[in-house]
Design a protein around this motif. Structure first.
Motif, short mmCIF file in Angstrom:
data_model
loop_
_atom_site.label_atom_id
_atom_site.label_comp_id
_atom_site.label_asym_id
_atom_site.label_seq_id
_atom_site.Cartn_x
_atom_site.Cartn_y
_atom_site.Cartn_z
N PHE A 199 -6.83 -10.33 -4.51
CA PHE A 199 -7.69 -9.24 -4.97
C PHE A 199 -8.67 -8.77 -3.89
O PHE A 199 -9.48 -9.54 -3.41
CB PHE A 199 -8.49 -9.68 -6.21
CG PHE A 199 -9.29 -8.57 -6.82
CD1 PHE A 199 -8.77 -7.82 -7.85
CD2 PHE A 199 -10.57 -8.25 -6.34
CE1 PHE A 199 -9.50 -6.76 -8.41
CE2 PHE A 199 -11.30 -7.20 -6.88
CZ PHE A 199 -10.76 -6.46 -7.92
N GLY A 200 -8.59 -7.49 -3.54
CA GLY A 200 -9.54 -6.89 -2.62
C GLY A 200 -10.30 -5.80 -3.34
O GLY A 200 -11.45 -5.94 -3.74
N GLY A 201 -9.64 -4.65 -3.54
CA GLY A 201 -10.23 -3.55 -4.29
C GLY A 201 -9.61 -3.41 -5.66
O GLY A 201 -10.10 -2.67 -6.51
N GLY A 202 -8.52 -4.10 -5.89
CA GLY A 202 -7.93 -4.13 -7.23
C GLY A 202 -6.78 -3.17 -7.47
O GLY A 202 -6.35 -2.99 -8.61
N SER A 203 -6.25 -2.53 -6.43
CA SER A 203 -5.21 -1.54 -6.72
C SER A 203 -3.91 -2.16 -7.20
O SER A 203 -3.18 -1.56 -7.99
CB SER A 203 -4.98 -0.60 -5.54
OG SER A 203 -4.57 -1.30 -4.40
N SER A 204 -3.61 -3.37 -6.78
CA SER A 204 -2.40 -4.00 -7.35
C SER A 204 -2.68 -4.48 -8.77
O SER A 204 -1.90 -4.23 -9.69
CB SER A 204 -1.87 -5.13 -6.46
OG SER A 204 -2.76 -6.20 -6.41
N LYS A 246 0.82 -1.21 0.00
CA LYS A 246 0.00 0.00 0.00
C LYS A 246 0.86 1.27 0.00
O LYS A 246 0.40 2.34 -0.40
CB LYS A 246 -0.93 0.02 1.20
CG LYS A 246 -1.97 -1.10 1.26
CD LYS A 246 -3.12 -0.85 0.32
CE LYS A 246 -4.36 -1.72 0.54
NZ LYS A 246 -4.18 -3.12 0.86
N THR A 279 1.97 -9.32 -0.68
CA THR A 279 1.48 -7.97 -0.41
C THR A 279 1.73 -7.44 0.99
O THR A 279 1.90 -6.24 1.18
CB THR A 279 -0.04 -7.93 -0.65
OG1 THR A 279 -0.62 -9.07 0.00
CG2 THR A 279 -0.39 -7.95 -2.12
N GLY A 333 -7.92 -8.50 4.55
CA GLY A 333 -7.60 -7.40 3.64
C GLY A 333 -8.35 -7.47 2.31
O GLY A 333 -8.25 -6.55 1.50
N LEU A 334 -9.07 -8.57 2.09
CA LEU A 334 -9.79 -8.72 0.83
C LEU A 334 -11.31 -8.67 1.03
O LEU A 334 -12.06 -8.90 0.09
CB LEU A 334 -9.44 -10.07 0.16
CG LEU A 334 -7.95 -10.41 0.01
CD1 LEU A 334 -7.80 -11.76 -0.68
CD2 LEU A 334 -7.23 -9.33 -0.77
N ASN A 339 -3.82 -2.31 6.38
CA ASN A 339 -2.55 -1.82 5.86
C ASN A 339 -2.65 -0.45 5.20
O ASN A 339 -1.70 0.32 5.24
CB ASN A 339 -1.99 -2.82 4.86
CG ASN A 339 -1.55 -4.09 5.55
OD1 ASN A 339 -1.04 -4.05 6.66
ND2 ASN A 339 -1.77 -5.23 4.92
N THR A 377 -3.89 -12.72 4.39
CA THR A 377 -4.41 -12.11 3.16
C THR A 377 -3.49 -12.39 1.97
O THR A 377 -3.94 -12.69 0.86
CB THR A 377 -4.57 -10.58 3.36
OG1 THR A 377 -5.45 -10.35 4.46
CG2 THR A 377 -5.12 -9.92 2.12
N THR A 378 -2.21 -12.30 2.20
CA THR A 378 -1.22 -12.55 1.15
C THR A 378 -1.19 -14.02 0.73
O THR A 378 -0.98 -14.35 -0.44
CB THR A 378 0.18 -12.11 1.65
OG1 THR A 378 0.13 -10.73 1.97
CG2 THR A 378 1.26 -12.36 0.61
#
Ligand SMILES: *Cc1c(COP(=O)(O)O)cnc(C)c1O
Ligand SMILES: [Zn+2]
Length: 376
Positions: free
Chosen positions: A225-230, A97, A360, A284-285, A123, A332-333
């Motif tokens: 994948f959570g919100g997709g920023s990566s 993040k 992540t 985190g997802l 995070n 989460t990772t």
């Protein structure tokens, strides 16, 4: 720099400090940016700022940096298969993040914000709080009332103010937005899933992978994948390199979710109504309706990747497998590790292909949780 609404196309100037359009749509950066060529890399800088030509502002104009970026790309074997791990869990505040936060916080400081508001208990909040500390900005973090104190220690150590909100996750967002509105412009709501500059930071993942692979790209990149920023950031970065003529194709991008919270997967298999968001080890997802879910699904399809889901048991197995090869990551990772194993087993990806897995977040922040899972 200008922003454009993803729904109605209305544009906003950089100094308006809005995070969403009046129509409710999310904003994107109005491209094009300058293209970065290999020769533009500032090789004397060993952070993501070596790619400053591709970033919204150069390093000389920023207020806060913790040396973020250029995390090692490490080769290791999972179940006998050789893979490359992008170790973003060693970032300054302990997660990827930081790539996005450093862009958003510096941008807001530059445009005169005095106080930043975000709703997150994980995070993203730690990262915002850390960069706000360095930039000398006040930081307000809104969290669900049942958030454990342990998770908040890092955020509070950085000097952020934490407000616990009873009710649902949506109530937390409403409270955060209201606080920003009532501040009459001194506090800015800057949620990481919405803010258009966050992806300008996460896109450096693609630049680093390209450089660290010797100016090459892998066949596959796998992310939780959570919100997709990566995921979306990777796509933007690789797309820029493609249009700059530095690479000839974009890797297949794979998004992995928990079976318990699967909104992207539900869209991907054409059964959006079957989406659920139950509690999961992958906290985190746990987003029921990620704002950029349709764009993310399009990206997965365009790159000929896939969306996959994993069970809670697979997440625990993933945690153990990662630790066995030296990676102490958070649950989460481990979703990405478990997803990689599944994709290999189902022959969606092949053992002889080049595959990068994004690590992540650090396990050091989640030791209590990991300990309780290992005991059960
Ligand atoms: C936020 C987060 C994710 C999810 O990332 P998105 O960009 O929201 O998809 C994955 N892993 C960790 C450790 C995170 O903190
Ligand atoms: Zn709009």
């Amino acid at each position: 720099m200008k922003f454009v609404c993803s729904v109605c196309g209305k544009t906003y100037g950089a100094d308006e400090l809005v995070i969403s359009c009046s129509c409710g749509g999310y904003l994107k950066l109005a491209f094009p940016f300058q293209t970065l060529k290999k020769k533009d890399i500032v090789t004397s800088d060993h952070s993501l700022w070596r790619y400053e030509k591709a970033l919204p502002f150069p390093k000389s104009e920023i207020f806060a940096s913790l040396g973020e970026g250029m995390t090692p790309l490490v080769q290791a074997k999972l179940n006998g298969v050789s893979l490359l791990f992008k170790t973003d869990y060693v970032m300054p505040t302990g997660s990827f993040k930081d790539r996005g936060a450093v862009m958003v916080i510096n941008y807001l400081k530059k445009h005169g914000a005095a106080r930043i508001v975000n709703d997150s208990s994980g995070n993203a909040a730690a990262s915002y709080a850390g960069y706000c500390a360095v930039a000398e900005l006040a930081c307000d973090i809104f969290v669900p009332a049942d958030t454990s104190d342990g998770k908040l220690t890092q955020i509070e150590m950085y000097g952020a103010r934490v407000t616990k909100v009873p009710g649902t996750r949506d109530d937390v967002t409403i409270a955060a937005k209201k606080a920003a509105e009532e501040s009459k412009g001194t506090a800015i709501y800057a949620n990481h899933s919405w803010h258009p500059l966050f992806l300008q930071g996460t896109k450096t993942l693609a630049y680093e992978i390209w450089e660290q692979m010797g100016w090459d790209v892998p066949d596959n990149v796998i992310v939780p994948f959570g919100g997709g920023s990566s995921l979306i950031g990777l796509y933007y970065g690789f797309s820029e390199l493609l249009s700059a003529g530095e690479i000839t194709n974009i890797p297949r991008l794979y998004a992995i979710q928990s079976q318990n919270c699967n909104p992207l997967y539900a869209i991907y298999i054409g059964k959006e109504d079957s989406a659920q968001c139950l509690p999961t080890l992958a906290e985190g997802l746990a987003l029921a309706k990620p704002v950029k879910r349709y764009e993310a699904c399009d990206i997965v399809r365009k790159t000929k990747g896939a969306v996959e889901v994993v069970s809670e048991e697979e997440i625990v197995t993933g945690l153990r497998l990662a630790a066995k090869v030296g990676f102490y990551v958070e649950p989460t990772t481990a979703v990405a590790i478990a997803g990689t194993i599944r994709l290999l087993q189902n022959k969606v990806i092949q053992a002889d292909e080049k595959t990068v897995v994004l690590l992540t977040g650090s396990g050091l922040k989640a030791t209590d949780k990991i300990a309780s899972v290992m005991k059960s």
